[in-house]
Design an enzyme around this catalytic site. Structure first.
Site, PDB file in Angstrom:
ATOM      1  N   CYS A 138       0.843  -1.203   0.000  1.00 45.36           N
ATOM      2  CA  CYS A 138       0.000   0.000   0.000  1.00 45.36           C
ATOM      3  C   CYS A 138       0.872   1.246   0.000  1.00 45.36           C
ATOM      4  CB  CYS A 138      -0.934  -0.003   1.204  1.00 45.36           C
ATOM      5  SG  CYS A 138      -2.041   1.431   1.265  1.00 45.36           S
ATOM      6  N   CYS A 141      -0.532   4.073   2.136  1.00 48.97           N
ATOM      7  CA  CYS A 141      -0.344   3.862   3.574  1.00 48.97           C
ATOM      8  C   CYS A 141       1.091   4.144   4.006  1.00 48.97           C
ATOM      9  CB  CYS A 141      -0.683   2.415   3.946  1.00 48.97           C
ATOM     10  SG  CYS A 141      -2.284   1.830   3.366  1.00 48.97           S
ATOM     11  N   ASP A 142       2.053   3.666   3.226  1.00 49.49           N
ATOM     12  CA  ASP A 142       3.435   3.615   3.692  1.00 49.49           C
ATOM     13  C   ASP A 142       4.424   4.487   2.922  1.00 49.49           C
ATOM     14  OD1 ASP A 142       2.652   1.732   5.615  1.00 49.49           O
ATOM     15  OD2 ASP A 142       2.865   0.090   4.176  1.00 49.49           O
TER      16      ASP A 142
END
Length: 318
Positions: A138, A141-142
């Site tokens: 992701c 997300c990261d």
């Protein structure tokens, strides 16, 4: 030997942000929800490290700790949380029949499906070794954790192209690994990738190994599948964007799904094609796939379930 039966108002299948949020709302609505966690209690977030994009945590929080907080809140409000998995369902009549662990049958007036989705991986041992320590599925997300660094992203579809351009805004250099000699993405997305200066596309290329120091990623070994030439890319991040598969197989034949298995819900609703069955989270969201959107849809599912039951209780007969 008689079959074990239990009747519940609200059964929640799955325990990620969607399932626990549905449980919180259902418990506060006095639906006395029973939640089965599935084999991965807490869902995908239990396999991540730092979560920095969920509101309310100014210093960030570890994924497993966050999901423990969700679980504690749902439990405190009255949710009956049980470890177990749903092995089959029968939605032919009301109440719905749901078999747990292939042995116990639950009769449920309402069912909330929040079984989530799982990222597709390449299947490398090193990929799992460094998952959460330089390897991610992701970018949204990261990606923040790799600001100013060099990274690799694997994939050739629209999602990979979109995530590559997202990473390019944060990272110094993005290598995009494409297995064939062309993209599968739309022309508009390909144009965006090719016109982003710090994205380098490596066609006919496959990942052979993710290299690291035992703690974090420091390189990726790739191979050209036409020339067999191997190259080490000095990167600190490795992103996989080859798709997700929703965990919905046990509902096939009952619930309407798209061609990839994501549950189809009615517009502006968590309702499925089956009366009294609702779906939320990544099991029905193939677009956003974020913890906060999953939690929001879990709220929707619980409210829809409560309203459904209230309407059933107050039917006016002639």
């Amino acid at each position: 030997m008689s079959e074990e039966l239990e009747h519940v108002k609200c059964l929640i299948i799955g325990s990620g942000p969607a399932g626990y949020t549905a449980a919180i709302y259902a418990a506060r609505a006095d639906l006395k929800p029973v939640l089965y966690t599935g084999m991965l209690a807490g869902g995908q977030l239990t396999q991540t490290t730092e979560v920095e994009n969920y509101p309310g945590y100014p210093e960030g929080i570890l994924g497993p700790e966050m999901m423990q907080n969700f679980e504690k809140q749902a439990s405190r409000l009255g949710t009956d949380i049980r470890f177990g998995y749903v092995s089959s369902v029968d939605f032919a009549s009301l109440p719905h029949k749901v078999v747990v662990d292939e042995s116990k049958t639950i009769l449920a007036d309402t069912v909330i499906i929040s079984t989530g989705a799982s990222a597709k991986w390449l299947g490398l041992e090193s990929e799992q070794k460094y998952n959460g320590f330089g390897v991610s599925a992701c970018a949204v997300c990261d990606g923040f954790f790799f600001r100013g660094q060099d990274v690799v992203i694997v994939g050739a579809g629209d999602t990979a192209a979109e995530e590559a351009t997202y990473l390019a805004k944060l990272c110094r250099k993005v290598y995009m690994i494409v297995r064939r000699d062309e993209f599968r993405a739309s022309k508009a997305m390909v144009h965006r990738v090719l016109n982003t200066p710090n994205i380098e596309v490596l066609y006919n290329t496959e990942t052979k190994e993710i290299l690291g120091d035992g703690q974090t990623v420091n390189a990726v070994k790739v191979i050209n599948n036409q020339t067999n030439e191997e190259t080490n890319l000095d990167v600190t991040g490795f992103f996989v964007a080859i798709g997700h598969h929703p965990n919905t197989e046990i509902f096939r034949g009952w619930i309407n799904m798209d061609e990839t298995g994501y549950i189809i819900t009615k517009p502006d609703s968590s309702e499925t094609n089956i009366e009294g069955v609702f779906a939320c989270g990544d099991a029905q969201d193939h677009i956003y796939r974020q913890a906060i959107t999953a939690a929001g849809s879990g709220c929707m599912a619980a409210i829809d379930a409560e309203r459904y039951l209230a309407a059933k209780e107050h039917v006016v007969t002639a």
